[in-house]
Motif scaffolding. Structure first.
Motif, PDB file in Angstrom:
ATOM      1  N   MET A   1      -7.447  -7.567  -1.252  1.00  0.00           N
ATOM      2  CA  MET A   1      -6.348  -7.177  -0.359  1.00  0.00           C
ATOM      3  C   MET A   1      -5.111  -8.038  -0.593  1.00  0.00           C
ATOM      4  SD  MET A   1      -5.355  -5.018   1.862  1.00  0.00           S
ATOM      5  CE  MET A   1      -6.885  -4.238   2.352  1.00  0.00           C
ATOM      6  N   ASN A   2      -5.332  -9.341  -0.820  1.00  0.00           N
ATOM      7  CA  ASN A   2      -4.194 -10.239  -1.039  1.00  0.00           C
ATOM      8  C   ASN A   2      -3.368  -9.803  -2.245  1.00  0.00           C
ATOM      9  OD1 ASN A   2      -5.542 -11.585   0.983  1.00  0.00           O
ATOM     10  ND2 ASN A   2      -5.296 -13.614   0.068  1.00  0.00           N
ATOM     11  N   ALA A   3      -4.055  -9.388  -3.306  1.00  0.00           N
ATOM     12  CA  ALA A   3      -3.338  -8.967  -4.508  1.00  0.00           C
ATOM     13  C   ALA A   3      -2.536  -7.696  -4.246  1.00  0.00           C
ATOM     14  CB  ALA A   3      -4.336  -8.745  -5.646  1.00  0.00           C
ATOM     15  N   LEU A   4      -3.099  -6.766  -3.465  1.00  0.00           N
ATOM     16  CA  LEU A   4      -2.379  -5.539  -3.143  1.00  0.00           C
ATOM     17  C   LEU A   4      -1.139  -5.835  -2.308  1.00  0.00           C
ATOM     18  CD1 LEU A   4      -5.314  -3.101  -2.265  1.00  0.00           C
ATOM     19  CD2 LEU A   4      -3.910  -3.112  -4.335  1.00  0.00           C
ATOM     20  N   ILE A   5      -1.293  -6.727  -1.348  1.00  0.00           N
ATOM     21  CA  ILE A   5      -0.147  -7.102  -0.509  1.00  0.00           C
ATOM     22  C   ILE A   5       0.932  -7.758  -1.354  1.00  0.00           C
ATOM     23  CG2 ILE A   5       0.607  -8.651   1.334  1.00  0.00           C
ATOM     24  CD1 ILE A   5      -2.080  -8.101   2.715  1.00  0.00           C
ATOM     25  N   GLN A   6       0.525  -8.673  -2.226  1.00  0.00           N
ATOM     26  CA  GLN A   6       1.512  -9.350  -3.067  1.00  0.00           C
ATOM     27  C   GLN A   6       2.252  -8.369  -3.963  1.00  0.00           C
ATOM     28  OE1 GLN A   6       0.134 -12.571  -5.737  1.00  0.00           O
ATOM     29  NE2 GLN A   6       1.826 -13.742  -4.855  1.00  0.00           N
ATOM     30  N   GLN A   7       1.525  -7.367  -4.453  1.00  0.00           N
ATOM     31  CA  GLN A   7       2.168  -6.340  -5.283  1.00  0.00           C
ATOM     32  C   GLN A   7       3.236  -5.593  -4.505  1.00  0.00           C
ATOM     33  OE1 GLN A   7       0.026  -2.624  -6.038  1.00  0.00           O
ATOM     34  NE2 GLN A   7       0.360  -2.981  -8.241  1.00  0.00           N
ATOM     35  N   ARG A   8       2.920  -5.206  -3.239  1.00  0.00           N
ATOM     36  CA  ARG A   8       3.900  -4.486  -2.425  1.00  0.00           C
ATOM     37  C   ARG A   8       5.132  -5.347  -2.164  1.00  0.00           C
ATOM     38  NH1 ARG A   8      -0.287  -1.910  -3.259  1.00  0.00           N
ATOM     39  NH2 ARG A   8      -0.782   0.069  -2.227  1.00  0.00           N
ATOM     40  N   LEU A   9       4.926  -6.634  -1.923  1.00  0.00           N
ATOM     41  CA  LEU A   9       6.054  -7.511  -1.645  1.00  0.00           C
ATOM     42  C   LEU A   9       6.929  -7.694  -2.890  1.00  0.00           C
ATOM     43  CD1 LEU A   9       4.422 -10.258   0.605  1.00  0.00           C
ATOM     44  CD2 LEU A   9       5.592  -8.156   1.276  1.00  0.00           C
TER      45      LEU A   9
ATOM     46  N   TYR B   1      -0.702 -10.405   9.325  1.00  0.00           N
ATOM     47  CA  TYR B   1       0.498 -11.252   9.311  1.00  0.00           C
ATOM     48  C   TYR B   1       0.591 -11.854   7.924  1.00  0.00           C
ATOM     49  CZ  TYR B   1       3.266 -15.515   9.807  1.00  0.00           C
ATOM     50  OH  TYR B   1       4.185 -16.514   9.639  1.00  0.00           O
ATOM     51  N   VAL B   2       1.760 -11.725   7.304  1.00  0.00           N
ATOM     52  CA  VAL B   2       1.968 -12.262   5.964  1.00  0.00           C
ATOM     53  C   VAL B   2       3.221 -13.120   5.969  1.00  0.00           C
ATOM     54  CG1 VAL B   2       2.326 -11.726   3.530  1.00  0.00           C
ATOM     55  CG2 VAL B   2       0.881 -10.229   4.917  1.00  0.00           C
ATOM     56  N   GLU B   3       3.080 -14.321   5.452  1.00  0.00           N
ATOM     57  CA  GLU B   3       4.230 -15.217   5.327  1.00  0.00           C
ATOM     58  C   GLU B   3       4.375 -15.633   3.876  1.00  0.00           C
ATOM     59  OE1 GLU B   3       5.905 -19.555   6.930  1.00  0.00           O
ATOM     60  OE2 GLU B   3       3.973 -18.766   7.653  1.00  0.00           O
ATOM     61  N   THR B   4       5.551 -15.411   3.337  1.00  0.00           N
ATOM     62  CA  THR B   4       5.873 -15.905   2.002  1.00  0.00           C
ATOM     63  C   THR B   4       6.863 -17.052   2.136  1.00  0.00           C
ATOM     64  OG1 THR B   4       7.811 -14.485   1.633  1.00  0.00           O
ATOM     65  CG2 THR B   4       5.633 -13.526   1.167  1.00  0.00           C
TER      66      THR B   4
ATOM     67  N   ALA C   1       0.759 -17.654   3.751  1.00  0.00           N
ATOM     68  CA  ALA C   1      -0.348 -17.370   4.659  1.00  0.00           C
ATOM     69  C   ALA C   1      -0.541 -15.870   4.790  1.00  0.00           C
ATOM     70  CB  ALA C   1      -0.087 -17.988   6.030  1.00  0.00           C
ATOM     71  N   ILE C   2      -1.800 -15.455   4.890  1.00  0.00           N
ATOM     72  CA  ILE C   2      -2.177 -14.093   5.256  1.00  0.00           C
ATOM     73  C   ILE C   2      -3.304 -14.208   6.268  1.00  0.00           C
ATOM     74  CG2 ILE C   2      -3.169 -11.887   4.526  1.00  0.00           C
ATOM     75  CD1 ILE C   2      -1.996 -12.264   1.807  1.00  0.00           C
ATOM     76  N   ARG C   3      -3.126 -13.543   7.411  1.00  0.00           N
ATOM     77  CA  ARG C   3      -4.219 -13.537   8.385  1.00  0.00           C
ATOM     78  C   ARG C   3      -4.307 -12.158   9.036  1.00  0.00           C
ATOM     79  NH1 ARG C   3      -0.370 -16.690  11.496  1.00  0.00           N
ATOM     80  NH2 ARG C   3       0.231 -15.573  13.405  1.00  0.00           N
ATOM     81  N   PRO C   4      -5.536 -11.695   9.280  1.00  0.00           N
ATOM     82  CA  PRO C   4      -5.704 -10.388   9.924  1.00  0.00           C
ATOM     83  C   PRO C   4      -5.250 -10.429  11.377  1.00  0.00           C
ATOM     84  CG  PRO C   4      -7.826 -11.465   9.637  1.00  0.00           C
ATOM     85  CD  PRO C   4      -6.817 -12.321   8.935  1.00  0.00           C
ATOM     86  N   ILE C   5      -4.733  -9.304  11.851  1.00  0.00           N
ATOM     87  CA  ILE C   5      -4.281  -9.154  13.235  1.00  0.00           C
ATOM     88  C   ILE C   5      -5.200  -8.163  13.921  1.00  0.00           C
ATOM     89  CG2 ILE C   5      -2.366  -8.489  14.745  1.00  0.00           C
ATOM     90  CD1 ILE C   5      -1.778 -10.959  13.084  1.00  0.00           C
TER      91      ILE C   5
END
Length: 288
Positions: free
Chosen positions: A1-9, A34-37, A20-24
């Motif tokens: 999931m982290n890789a997919l999120i990073q790709q979208r960003l 929640y995603v923080e870059t 940081a990435i944490r489920p809500i």
């Protein structure tokens, strides 16, 4: 999931490192994070079990609300049109804040300001979703016709398919539908409605500013919206006082409120099962 999120960003132009990435928690439909870059914070929804237009419907609904210049909504940065079985995502503005003593009243006032605006027809020009259920829409001249044909009857049909519409319940529901014109107005103001405004779909942002999320927009009687806010709670008295002071409900609202709640209870019956059957039956017994 982290890789997919990073790709979208990265597709958004944010190639900075993820801090940081944490489920809500709190949603029944999507995975949420929640995603923080190093550049900023985001709210990300993900789902692989939804139609390709699922996230687009939400994004266009938020934009419709934003265009009324009344209620605040989070900004949508991008969304996917996922293919069957593919994980789709929506990347949005992260909203964070604390409610103040004025937040609920401001929500009521701004919702009333949105409702006070008018459209020529009832319904909506595209399909939407209520929870996971796909909703067909059509713009119609008569609110009773729309509420019957586009809202109640499809839920009744679905309940029959799912085994939640026994003969007695169906007979009572059909009897109530035939008498809609006794209680419902045919030509109320066609307000833009959020359409799924329960206590979990509003939140406080900076300085306590109220935001609404997860809409299922339509044009309809503003009492339809208010009836749902009153079904499961989450809205204090100050919300209703401010709403009434800005755009009052008509005196017949209390007589029809439960008929509007009937739709949402049928939706819950179809999504969550017979737990909501007794509530549906109680309303049918009142009006049938």
């Amino acid at each position: 999931m982290n890789a997919l999120i990073q790709q979208r960003l990265r597709n958004l132009g944010d190639a900075s490192s993820i801090v940081a990435i944490r489920p809500i928690n709190g949603g029944d439909i999507n995975q949420a994070y929640y995603v923080e870059t190093e550049a900023q914070q985001y709210f990300v929804k993900a789902n692989k079990d939804v139609p390709s237009h699922f996230f687009e419907v939400e994004a266009t609904g938020l934009e419709a609300i934003r265009n009324t210049e009344s209620l605040h909504v989070p900004e949508v940065y991008r969304y996917d049109h996922p293919a069957n079985g593919e994980t789709g995502m929506m990347v949005m503005e992260w909203i964070e804040g604390e409610t103040t003593p004025d937040t609920a009243a401001l929500l009521g006032e701004r919702l009333a300001q949105m409702h006070a605006q008018s459209n020529e027809k009832f319904g909506y020009h595209k399909r939407t979703f209520i929870g996971t259920l796909d909703q067909h829409n059509q713009l119609m001249d008569n609110w009773i016709d729309y509420y019957r044909d586009q809202r109640i009857l499809p839920q009744m049909k679905l309940a029959k398919e799912k085994g939640h519409m026994g003969a007695t319940r169906q007979t009572k529901l059909e009897a109530v539908i035939q008498q809609f014109d006794r209680w419902l107005p045919p030509k109320p103001n066609a307000s833009l409605l959020h359409g799924d405004l329960w206590g979990g779909n509003w939140m406080a942002g900076e300085d306590g500013t109220p935001y609404v999320i997860d809409p299922s927009v339509l044009y309809g009687d503003h009492g339809f919206e208010l009836a749902f806010t009153d079904l499961f709670g989450g809205f204090p008295a100050s919300f209703y006082d401010a709403y009434q002071a800005t755009y009052p409900l008509d005196p017949e609202y209390e007589d029809r409120k439960e008929l509007y709640q009937l739709f949402y209870l049928l939706v819950h019956l179809n999504i969550f099962g017979e737990t909501y059957g007794s509530s549906v039956d109680r309303i049918l017994d009142r009006y049938a």
